[in-house]
Design an enzyme around this catalytic site. Structure first.
Site, PDB file in Angstrom:
ATOM      1  N   SER A 222       2.146   2.035 -10.750  1.00 29.66           N
ATOM      2  CA  SER A 222       0.910   1.616 -10.202  1.00 29.66           C
ATOM      3  C   SER A 222       1.306  -0.117 -10.097  1.00 29.66           C
ATOM      4  O   SER A 222       1.930  -0.697 -10.722  1.00 29.66           O
ATOM      5  CB  SER A 222      -0.321   1.775 -11.013  1.00 29.66           C
ATOM      6  OG  SER A 222      -0.060   1.404 -12.281  1.00 29.66           O
ATOM      7  N   TYR A 224      -0.264  -4.241  -9.933  1.00 27.03           N
ATOM      8  CA  TYR A 224      -0.994  -5.101 -10.800  1.00 27.03           C
ATOM      9  C   TYR A 224      -2.708  -5.155 -10.245  1.00 27.03           C
ATOM     10  O   TYR A 224      -3.623  -5.370 -10.592  1.00 27.03           O
ATOM     11  CB  TYR A 224      -0.511  -6.471 -11.033  1.00 27.03           C
ATOM     12  CG  TYR A 224       0.634  -6.382 -11.664  1.00 27.03           C
ATOM     13  CD1 TYR A 224       0.676  -5.987 -12.945  1.00 27.03           C
ATOM     14  CD2 TYR A 224       1.898  -6.916 -11.355  1.00 27.03           C
ATOM     15  CE1 TYR A 224       1.733  -6.089 -13.969  1.00 27.03           C
ATOM     16  CE2 TYR A 224       3.039  -7.120 -12.156  1.00 27.03           C
ATOM     17  CZ  TYR A 224       3.060  -6.796 -13.519  1.00 27.03           C
ATOM     18  OH  TYR A 224       3.909  -6.780 -14.323  1.00 27.03           O
ATOM     19  N   SER A 255       2.700   2.316 -15.506  1.00 29.37           N
ATOM     20  CA  SER A 255       2.016   1.061 -15.120  1.00 29.37           C
ATOM     21  C   SER A 255       2.978   0.015 -14.722  1.00 29.37           C
ATOM     22  O   SER A 255       4.252   0.014 -15.259  1.00 29.37           O
ATOM     23  CB  SER A 255       1.093   0.697 -16.264  1.00 29.37           C
ATOM     24  OG  SER A 255       1.980   0.240 -17.283  1.00 29.37           O
ATOM     25  N   ASP A 256       2.662  -0.839 -14.145  1.00 28.79           N
ATOM     26  CA  ASP A 256       3.510  -2.211 -13.933  1.00 28.79           C
ATOM     27  C   ASP A 256       3.273  -2.959 -15.390  1.00 28.79           C
ATOM     28  O   ASP A 256       2.307  -2.588 -16.064  1.00 28.79           O
ATOM     29  CB  ASP A 256       3.261  -2.916 -12.739  1.00 28.79           C
ATOM     30  CG  ASP A 256       4.266  -3.946 -12.335  1.00 28.79           C
ATOM     31  OD1 ASP A 256       5.034  -3.894 -13.152  1.00 28.79           O
ATOM     32  OD2 ASP A 256       4.317  -4.482 -11.332  1.00 28.79           O
ATOM     33  N   PHE A 257       4.376  -3.585 -15.520  1.00 30.69           N
ATOM     34  CA  PHE A 257       4.436  -4.143 -16.887  1.00 30.69           C
ATOM     35  C   PHE A 257       3.326  -5.000 -17.432  1.00 30.69           C
ATOM     36  O   PHE A 257       3.216  -6.070 -16.701  1.00 30.69           O
ATOM     37  CB  PHE A 257       5.848  -4.667 -17.151  1.00 30.69           C
ATOM     38  CG  PHE A 257       7.154  -3.489 -17.282  1.00 30.69           C
ATOM     39  CD1 PHE A 257       6.943  -2.411 -16.619  1.00 30.69           C
ATOM     40  CD2 PHE A 257       8.115  -4.109 -17.997  1.00 30.69           C
ATOM     41  CE1 PHE A 257       8.115  -1.488 -16.488  1.00 30.69           C
ATOM     42  CE2 PHE A 257       9.114  -2.914 -18.080  1.00 30.69           C
ATOM     43  CZ  PHE A 257       9.101  -1.801 -17.627  1.00 30.69           C
TER      44      PHE A 257
END
Ligand code: BGC
Length: 704
Positions: A222, A224, A255-257
């Site tokens: 996904s 941000y 998720s993106d980090f």
């Protein structure tokens, strides 16, 4: 960093020699789920890296080793072991391919699949089982700092290239397509709310993700940003309704980090399966919500089953003999990096420096003995961004070095262009001048905001032009020596108005990877006939582009950008989408359709002849567009619906056939969903999106 304990072996207890059917995978996944405590289930759902020590390590040596999430030592279930990309494998010293935008310019799906195969082998040889490098965000505006990580501006082209990378990587490990969705602004990525109507979302910004889902991508990351007011990592509509619901995606969402999750409950209910790379919002917080009944345990089970199914699926995938440290930067992968660079260089202009003369390129060795290389980038290993996509190859062949070693019979002078007088003097004495100019990781790239003592870096471009001193340099060099070749580097479109007329030859080399310098020599000397074509329109000015504000808190993404916008407004770009020259010329003729009418579920074969009218063999990228002149709803003037790279000998004619499915011409109606409109359609085939060079004809779709 405190070492994360990892399950022994690549696939631990999941390793198997037999191929499981889908049903057997399901049974095995449910069996494992049944043996897990709630803690163990929730543990599958987030990164194993300790926040403090791990975060510190990542700041210094990002992704030096796989980043694990969900190792279960008791049951012998390995975590996902993440390696980033897309220029290659971020871990270790791996092969650095040209950036994705360059590979997009190759329009070569077979090549992209082979690159995927090489990446999969290199990642697995270094301990990863998960490749987070399939970036397929649509390039809406060329100022986007991470433009280089994606393939271009068109959803069909993006989908084909992304799907090819997925197929190649997934012969070995899981692939992850990112960043879902509408992530195409860098500086504002943690705050911007992208507003979009459902039609533009479905027709322009999502089809390439769907294409990767259709070829079985194991995971989606996904984004941000927010879309229509909701963070992408919590987005019920994007994640649950569209991706997992309508598209039937069977994999898991990561998720993106770090900033990809903002709230535990919203993320879990929204459909986010794994929080990466640390456990901040999931873990204990998620367990508490389950115990309080705020997140049903069924939501956890669904996420864990998705993760387990993919792990079991990929435990059976691979070619065991190929995973070895010697596979990393193997001679075959170096050759592949060079082939990719050769095919991605775009020849934008090639004229004679004097009236009646021959085009400047390929360099004529009988008259050119002395070449002057000018510009800081000629001897610079310029392979792209220094953010999370940075690959660290063992060597980079620069343009200057390549000329010195592979064209040693030529006399080569060099000046960095810092002092105009000396650059001009050297140019004057040469038979030909090559100016290497453009962008580096300093002017464009992933935006990392300032954290404590680490300064901010990268970001969206401030301008689409070359630096002022480079523009001046080109103009002065052209004055000193009319035999001027300009080689541009960068991650997307560059505005060339200030000097284009004065340079008889221009090439776009992008960030061409570790073998880029060699590929450039091959093209300039004519050992390779250039064949790359632009995967994004190069405008004359920013006025030909959609609105962009790199600090926007909210922005509207519409139906039109790139060639769609140029077509609608009747703008003539500097270089159109799909454009690229070669050392030969191709003639298109005999555009014909198998029939003139098809049904709503019908299929149409479209054929066109391409003749090589020049003296040298070449590869041509033929493009197929469809137009909707009588549509009752708003539609672009035309859209890319097919492309093919064909190799043609001098004097030879090749017929290229495309299959057009009526269903692929549907538009998205907010109440009816995907709708194919009966009526008259146009078909165009040719060498680029430029209306002047396309052959056209028409067909009908019947109402039944
Ligand atoms: C980037 C992702 C990347 C992740 C891991 C993020 O900042 O947006 O593309 O995969 O970091 O480094």
């Amino acid at each position: 960093m405190a070492k994360v304990k990892m399950v022994a072996g690549e696939w631990g207890s999941l390793a198997t020699d037999t191929q499981l059917t889908k049903e057997q995978i399901e049974t095995k996944a449910r069996g494992l789920l049944g043996q897990m405590s709630l803690d163990e289930k929730i543990h599958q759902m987030s990164g194993d890296t300790p926040l403090l020590s791990g975060g510190y390590e990542m700041m210094y040596t990002y992704n030096a080793r796989p980043i694990p999430a969900g190792e279960n030592l008791r049951l012998g279930i390995p975590g996902i072991r993440f390696s980033d990309g897309p220029r290659g494998v971020v871990m270790g010293n791996s092969t650095c391919f040209p950036v994705s935008m360059a590979r997009g310019a190759s329009w070569d799906v077979d090549l992209e699949e082979r690159i995927g195969d090489a990446i999969g082998v290199e990642a697995r040889s270094q301990g990863a089982n998960f490749y987070g490098g399939v970036c397929i965000n649509l390039l809406r505006h060329p100022a986007w700092g991470r433009a280089q990580e994606t393939y271009g501006e068109d959803p069909h082209h993006l989908g084909e290239m992304g799907a090819a990378l997925v197929r190649g990587v997934q012969r070995h490990i899981m692939a992850c397509a990112k960043h879902y969705a509408l992530n195409s602004m860098e500086n504002a990525r943690f705050k911007v709310d992208v507003r979009v109507k459902e039609g533009a979302l479905r027709e322009i910004y999502l089809p390439h993700f769907k294409r990767c889902v259709d070829v079985g991508v194991a995971s989606i990351m996904s984004a941000y940003n927010k879309v229509n007011g909701q963070w992408c990592g919590h987005h019920t509509h994007l994640l649950r309704e569209v991706l997992k619901g309508e598209w039937g995606f069977e994999g898991f969402v990561v998720s993106d980090f770090m900033w990809g999750v903002r709230d535990t409950k919203s993320a879990a209910l929204g459909g986010l399966d794994i929080e990466m790379p640390f456990t901040r919002f999931y873990g204990k917080k998620l367990k508490r919500l389950v115990e309080r009944g705020e997140v049903p345990e069924a939501v956890i089970d669904e996420a864990v089953l998705r993760i387990l199914r993919q792990k079991i699926r990929f435990a059976q995938v691979g070619e065991p003999g190929r995973y070895d440290p010697s596979a990393v930067v193997s001679p075959a992968h170096q050759a592949l990096a060079r082939e990719a660079a050769q095919k991605s260089i775009v020849l934008l202009k090639n004229e004679a420096s004097e009236k009646g003369g021959k085009p400047l390129l390929p360099i004529d060795r009988s008259s050119v003995r002395r070449i002057a290389f000018i510009g800081k980038l000629a001897p610079t290993p310029n392979i792209g961004d220094h953010g999370s996509s940075q690959v660290r190859p063992p060597y980079v062949i620069t343009p200057l070095e390549a000329f010195r070693s592979y064209a040693s019979d030529l006399s080569i002078d060099y000046d960095n262009g810092g002092k105009m007088d000396s650059a001009v003097e050297i140019a004057r004495q040469a038979d030909l001048v090559v100016a290497v100019v453009g962008y580096t990781h300093v002017e464009e790239g992933e935006y990392i905001p300032r954290v404590l003592f680490w300064p901010a870096k990268g970001g969206d471009r401030a301008s689409l032009r070359l630096a002022e001193e480079d523009e001046k340099l080109i103009i002065n060099l052209a004055g000193a020596n009319p035999n001027l070749v300009v080689v541009m580097m960068g991650g997307s479109a560059i505005v060339t108005e200030a000097w284009r007329e004065q340079a008889p030859a221009i090439l776009m080399a992008w960030y061409p990877g570790m073998e880029g310098g060699k590929a450039l020599v091959d093209v300039l000397l004519g050992e390779v006939n250039p064949s790359g074509k632009l995967p994004c329109a190069f405008p004359k000015s920013e006025d030909q582009l959609p609105f962009f504000d790199r600090d926007a808190v909210s922005i509207e993404y519409g139906y039109y950008h790139g060639y769609r916008l140029m077509d609608k407004k009747g703008y003539a770009p500097a270089f159109p989408f799909g454009f690229g020259l070669s050392y030969t010329t191709y003639e298109y003729s005999n555009l014909s359709l198998e029939r003139e009418e098809i049904g709503l579920d019908g299929k149409l074969q479209v054929g066109v002849d391409i003749t090589n009218r020049g003296q040298v063999a070449g590869e041509e990228i033929a493009q197929l567009y469809v137009g909707y002149p009588h549509a009752e709803v708003e539609r672009p003037v035309k859209e890319l619906k097919g492309f093919a790279r064909v190799s043609i000998q001098p004097g030879e004619t090749r017929r290229v056939e495309f299959n057009l499915l009526a269903q692929r011409l549907a538009y998205y109606d907010e109440s009816e969903g995907w709708t194919v409109e009966p009526g008259d359609y146009k078909v165009y085939a040719g060498p680029s999106s430029d209306p002047q060079v396309l052959l056209g004809t028409g067909f009908r779709i019947r109402a039944s």
